[in-house]
Enzyme design. Structure first.
Site, PDB file in Angstrom:
ATOM      1  N   ARG A   1      -6.276   1.257   7.256  1.00 24.51           N
ATOM      2  CA  ARG A   1      -4.878   0.872   7.414  1.00 24.51           C
ATOM      3  C   ARG A   1      -4.320   1.383   8.729  1.00 24.51           C
ATOM      4  O   ARG A   1      -4.681   2.476   9.187  1.00 24.51           O
ATOM      5  CB  ARG A   1      -4.050   1.417   6.244  1.00 24.51           C
ATOM      6  CG  ARG A   1      -4.425   0.828   4.906  1.00 24.51           C
ATOM      7  CD  ARG A   1      -3.713   1.519   3.764  1.00 24.51           C
ATOM      8  NE  ARG A   1      -4.135   0.978   2.469  1.00 24.51           N
ATOM      9  CZ  ARG A   1      -4.255   1.674   1.361  1.00 24.51           C
ATOM     10  NH1 ARG A   1      -3.983   2.975   1.368  1.00 24.51           N
ATOM     11  NH2 ARG A   1      -4.647   1.104   0.242  1.00 24.51           N
TER      12      ARG A   1
ATOM     13  N   THR B   1       2.221 -12.365   2.843  1.00 23.70           N
ATOM     14  CA  THR B   1       1.475 -12.925   1.726  1.00 23.70           C
ATOM     15  C   THR B   1       2.118 -14.261   1.355  1.00 23.70           C
ATOM     16  O   THR B   1       3.053 -14.719   2.013  1.00 23.70           O
ATOM     17  CB  THR B   1       1.437 -11.942   0.541  1.00 23.70           C
ATOM     18  OG1 THR B   1       0.471 -12.378  -0.406  1.00 23.70           O
ATOM     19  CG2 THR B   1       2.805 -11.806  -0.124  1.00 23.70           C
TER      20      THR B   1
ATOM     21  N   LYS C   1       3.242  10.361  -1.088  1.00 25.12           N
ATOM     22  CA  LYS C   1       2.370  10.985  -0.071  1.00 25.12           C
ATOM     23  C   LYS C   1       3.112  11.911   0.893  1.00 25.12           C
ATOM     24  O   LYS C   1       2.753  12.022   2.061  1.00 25.12           O
ATOM     25  CB  LYS C   1       1.601   9.913   0.703  1.00 25.12           C
ATOM     26  CG  LYS C   1       0.583   9.174  -0.163  1.00 25.12           C
ATOM     27  CD  LYS C   1      -0.417   8.410   0.687  1.00 25.12           C
ATOM     28  CE  LYS C   1      -1.583   7.926  -0.158  1.00 25.12           C
ATOM     29  NZ  LYS C   1      -2.637   7.273   0.627  1.00 25.12           N
TER      30      LYS C   1
ATOM     31  N   ARG D   1       1.685 -29.083  -6.415  1.00 25.05           N
ATOM     32  CA  ARG D   1       1.590 -29.598  -7.782  1.00 25.05           C
ATOM     33  C   ARG D   1       0.200 -30.137  -8.124  1.00 25.05           C
ATOM     34  O   ARG D   1       0.044 -31.057  -8.916  1.00 25.05           O
ATOM     35  CB  ARG D   1       2.665 -30.672  -8.029  1.00 25.05           C
ATOM     36  CG  ARG D   1       4.079 -30.118  -7.982  1.00 25.05           C
ATOM     37  CD  ARG D   1       5.102 -31.178  -7.768  1.00 25.05           C
ATOM     38  NE  ARG D   1       4.997 -31.736  -6.421  1.00 25.05           N
ATOM     39  CZ  ARG D   1       5.849 -32.633  -5.919  1.00 25.05           C
ATOM     40  NH1 ARG D   1       6.853 -33.068  -6.650  1.00 25.05           N
ATOM     41  NH2 ARG D   1       5.686 -33.092  -4.702  1.00 25.05           N
TER      42      ARG D   1
ATOM     43  N   GLY E   1      -4.345  -4.233  -4.457  1.00 24.54           N
ATOM     44  CA  GLY E   1      -5.052  -3.239  -5.245  1.00 24.54           C
ATOM     45  C   GLY E   1      -4.198  -2.014  -5.458  1.00 24.54           C
ATOM     46  O   GLY E   1      -3.522  -1.558  -4.547  1.00 24.54           O
ATOM     47  N   HIS E   2      -4.185  -1.516  -6.675  1.00 22.84           N
ATOM     48  CA  HIS E   2      -3.448  -0.296  -6.998  1.00 22.84           C
ATOM     49  C   HIS E   2      -4.443   0.762  -7.462  1.00 22.84           C
ATOM     50  O   HIS E   2      -5.244   0.517  -8.359  1.00 22.84           O
ATOM     51  CB  HIS E   2      -2.414  -0.546  -8.101  1.00 22.84           C
ATOM     52  CG  HIS E   2      -1.272  -1.398  -7.653  1.00 22.84           C
ATOM     53  ND1 HIS E   2      -0.382  -1.986  -8.527  1.00 22.84           N
ATOM     54  CD2 HIS E   2      -0.872  -1.764  -6.409  1.00 22.84           C
ATOM     55  CE1 HIS E   2       0.513  -2.677  -7.833  1.00 22.84           C
ATOM     56  NE2 HIS E   2       0.234  -2.554  -6.562  1.00 22.84           N
TER      57      HIS E   2
ATOM     58  N   GLN F   1       1.800  -5.979  -3.071  1.00 19.31           N
ATOM     59  CA  GLN F   1       2.198  -6.019  -1.660  1.00 19.31           C
ATOM     60  C   GLN F   1       3.548  -5.324  -1.452  1.00 19.31           C
ATOM     61  O   GLN F   1       3.860  -4.386  -2.168  1.00 19.31           O
ATOM     62  CB  GLN F   1       2.224  -7.468  -1.139  1.00 19.31           C
ATOM     63  CG  GLN F   1       0.857  -8.084  -0.927  1.00 19.31           C
ATOM     64  CD  GLN F   1       0.359  -8.833  -2.144  1.00 19.31           C
ATOM     65  OE1 GLN F   1       1.119  -9.385  -2.921  1.00 19.31           O
ATOM     66  NE2 GLN F   1      -0.947  -8.871  -2.309  1.00 19.31           N
TER      67      GLN F   1
ATOM     68  N   ASP G   1       0.822  -1.225   0.000  1.00 12.85           N
ATOM     69  CA  ASP G   1       0.000   0.000   0.000  1.00 12.85           C
ATOM     70  C   ASP G   1       0.849   1.265   0.000  1.00 12.85           C
ATOM     71  O   ASP G   1       0.430   2.310   0.504  1.00 12.85           O
ATOM     72  CB  ASP G   1      -0.951   0.029   1.212  1.00 12.85           C
ATOM     73  CG  ASP G   1      -1.840  -1.190   1.275  1.00 12.85           C
ATOM     74  OD1 ASP G   1      -2.470  -1.516   0.259  1.00 12.85           O
ATOM     75  OD2 ASP G   1      -1.900  -1.833   2.345  1.00 12.85           O
ATOM     76  N   GLU G   2       2.047   1.191  -0.593  1.00 12.34           N
ATOM     77  CA  GLU G   2       2.945   2.353  -0.563  1.00 12.34           C
ATOM     78  C   GLU G   2       2.645   3.369  -1.658  1.00 12.34           C
ATOM     79  O   GLU G   2       3.234   4.448  -1.658  1.00 12.34           O
ATOM     80  CB  GLU G   2       4.411   1.901  -0.730  1.00 12.34           C
ATOM     81  CG  GLU G   2       4.897   0.944   0.334  1.00 12.34           C
ATOM     82  CD  GLU G   2       4.784  -0.513  -0.122  1.00 12.34           C
ATOM     83  OE1 GLU G   2       5.369  -1.383   0.527  1.00 12.34           O
ATOM     84  OE2 GLU G   2       4.086  -0.753  -1.133  1.00 12.34           O
ATOM     85  N   GLY G   3       1.786   3.018  -2.594  1.00  6.97           N
ATOM     86  CA  GLY G   3       1.536   3.902  -3.730  1.00  6.97           C
ATOM     87  C   GLY G   3       2.248   3.424  -4.981  1.00  6.97           C
ATOM     88  O   GLY G   3       2.581   4.223  -5.867  1.00  6.97           O
ATOM     89  N   LYS G   4       2.474   2.100  -5.078  1.00  6.84           N
ATOM     90  CA  LYS G   4       3.167   1.544  -6.251  1.00  6.84           C
ATOM     91  C   LYS G   4       2.378   1.771  -7.529  1.00  6.84           C
ATOM     92  O   LYS G   4       2.960   1.928  -8.604  1.00  6.84           O
ATOM     93  CB  LYS G   4       3.402   0.045  -6.051  1.00  6.84           C
ATOM     94  CG  LYS G   4       4.354  -0.294  -4.921  1.00  6.84           C
ATOM     95  CD  LYS G   4       4.596  -1.784  -4.808  1.00  6.84           C
ATOM     96  CE  LYS G   4       3.344  -2.565  -4.480  1.00  6.84           C
ATOM     97  NZ  LYS G   4       2.730  -2.187  -3.194  1.00  6.84           N
TER      98      LYS G   4
ATOM     99  N   THR H   1      -7.233 -11.554   3.031  1.00  6.78           N
ATOM    100  CA  THR H   1      -8.379 -10.895   2.396  1.00  6.78           C
ATOM    101  C   THR H   1      -9.504 -11.875   2.066  1.00  6.78           C
ATOM    102  O   THR H   1     -10.567 -11.461   1.633  1.00  6.78           O
ATOM    103  CB  THR H   1      -7.954 -10.210   1.084  1.00  6.78           C
ATOM    104  OG1 THR H   1      -7.445 -11.208   0.188  1.00  6.78           O
ATOM    105  CG2 THR H   1      -6.884  -9.152   1.353  1.00  6.78           C
TER     106      THR H   1
END
Length: 427
Positions: free
Chosen positions: A304, A238, A330, A142, A40-41, A223, A13-16, A128
């Site tokens: 968050r 994750t 940000k 497999r 999510g972006h 992530q 959630d860093e703003g990628k 999630t």
């Protein structure tokens, strides 16, 4: 030629999405290399907000090739809904491609995800519930189903018959939940396969040909470093590899083909889900950051957790990813705070440590060691040159550079594309 990997340098959630969208204007191909629709972006372009979960952030540029790599786990229903939503918004998906080796999320993955999280009780991870973890488990065991099988009905029938009996037995006998009907599941997913088939192509070959032709390739992770299954705050992580090395494994390129790695970090820190968070602010300042920064999950809407910038985890991200530079997002959210804090180390049982501990029990005992810096009151949303930032904002960024050991290449002073300061050209 340049190939650039964009990774999250914190807990995601860093703003990628913003940084990838901005860099995509200079790239020819954008590749998503891991994760699923648990990420999510959010991208803001021309005043419009786009929420992307599986489709690479470069999709807003119709001339760019957007690729979904083999390291992704793909929920066909979500993917197709995303395509339909973009089409309704006038965004072309003609240049979108999916690796045939990409694993498919099935309904039993989602149900098992929820069942397992419920069983953990107080020890829940905070997933999630999108089926990501169980899909990666099946990949390693497999027994997963790949896109190449999904678009081949006979092959899909064989794979589904082989695995569904065991999944139903697990759901019914262990969790007391209802299983799935084979024919209904087969019919639904064969229909998805028919729609997906035109998008399927060998992503590794496409990337290789592009690099040989001297084109620019941008690799996009989901992530963040601290959520990596090996290098993150395990088990609150994750199920894949968001770190830079994951770009090679998750897209089918060798490590010698990567030129630069950009770590994206907020000017503060956030995380969603459970687990230790040394600089977390459970006070009015934390709520200020949450509300001003609109810190609610793109995928889940969950609030968050917010805290001060942590140079310990930032230095860790620099080392684990081999970061070339940092993109700080940000910065504008900090406007209005009289005093800012930077975590420069942790106090652990009377000693100062400056490296991230491996164990959660040790991390949970760590108390942040802060430096204080003066804040600023000036609105920076219209600033377009580093030199025009308030002196205290520049001082804050320069101290981050000193603490982390790599330069800052990009600064975000607002959500829009135009609210981006470029200190170092990457392509």
């Amino acid at each position: 030629m340049a190939s650039v990997v964009v990774v999250g340098a914190q807990w995601g959630d860093e703003g990628k999405g913003k940084i990838t969208d901005f860099l995509a204007a200079r790239a020819d191909l954008v590749v998503r290399y891991q994760g699923g629709n648990n990420a999510g972006h959010t991208v803001v372009a021309d005043g419009k907000e786009f929420k992307l979960h599986l489709i690479p952030s470069g999709i807003l540029y119709p001339e760019k090739m957007c690729l979904v790599g083999n390291g992704v786990v793909l929920d066909p229903a979500v993917f197709l809904q995303e395509i339909d939503r973009l089409t309704e918004q006038g965004i072309s998906t003609a240049n979108l491609r999916i690796s045939p080796r990409t694993q498919v999320i099935m309904p039993y993955h989602r149900k098992l995800d929820l069942c397992e999280e419920k069983r953990r009780g107080a020890g829940k991870i905070g997933t999630t519930g999108r089926g990501i973890g169980p899909a990666y488990v099946d990949k390693a065991a497999r027994v997963g189903i790949r896109v190449c099988e999904l678009i081949d009905p006979p092959a899909f029938a064989q794979r589904l018959q082989a695995v569904l009996k065991d999944k139903n037995e697990l759901l019914e006998k262990y969790y007391g939940e209802s299983g799935f009907d084979y024919q209904a599941l087969y019919d639904e997913y064969v229909a998805y396969g028919r729609r997906l088939a035109p998008f399927v192509a060998d992503v590794s070959v496409i990337i290789d040909e592009a690099l040989q032709a001297g084109r620019h390739v941008l690799f996009e992770g989901a992530q963040g470093t601290l959520l990596d299954v090996d290098h993150g705050t395990y088990p609150y992580v994750t199920s894949s590899y968001p770190v830079a090395a994951g770009a090679c494994h998750g897209s089918g390129v060798g490590p010698t083909r990567i030129d630069r790695v950009i770590g994206v970090a907020k000017a503060y820190v956030t995380r969603v889900g459970e687990g230790p968070f040394p600089t977390e602010l459970c006070d009015a300042t934390g709520e200020y950051l949450r509300q001003k920064g609109h810190e609610f999950g793109t995928t889940t809407g969950r609030p968050r957790r917010c805290g001060w910038f942590d140079a310990v985890i930032a230095r860790y991200a620099v080392r684990i990813n081999g970061l070339s530079s940092l993109a700080i997002t940000k910065l504008d959210v900090l406007t209005g705070l009289d005093t800012l804090r930077l975590c420069v180390g942790y106090e652990y049982r009377g000693q100062i440590i400056r490296d991230l501990p491996a164990t959660l029990t040790q991390l949970a005992e760590c108390k942040p060691v802060y430096e204080e810096l003066p804040g600023w009151q000036e609105d920076i949303g219209t600033v377009r040159r580093y030199e025009d930032l308030p002196a205290n904002a520049r001082r804050y960024l320069e101290r981050i550079v000193e603490l982390c050991g790599v330069p800052v290449c990009i600064i975000g002073v607002g959500p829009g594309r135009e609210q981006t300061l470029v200190l170092q050209e990457l392509f």
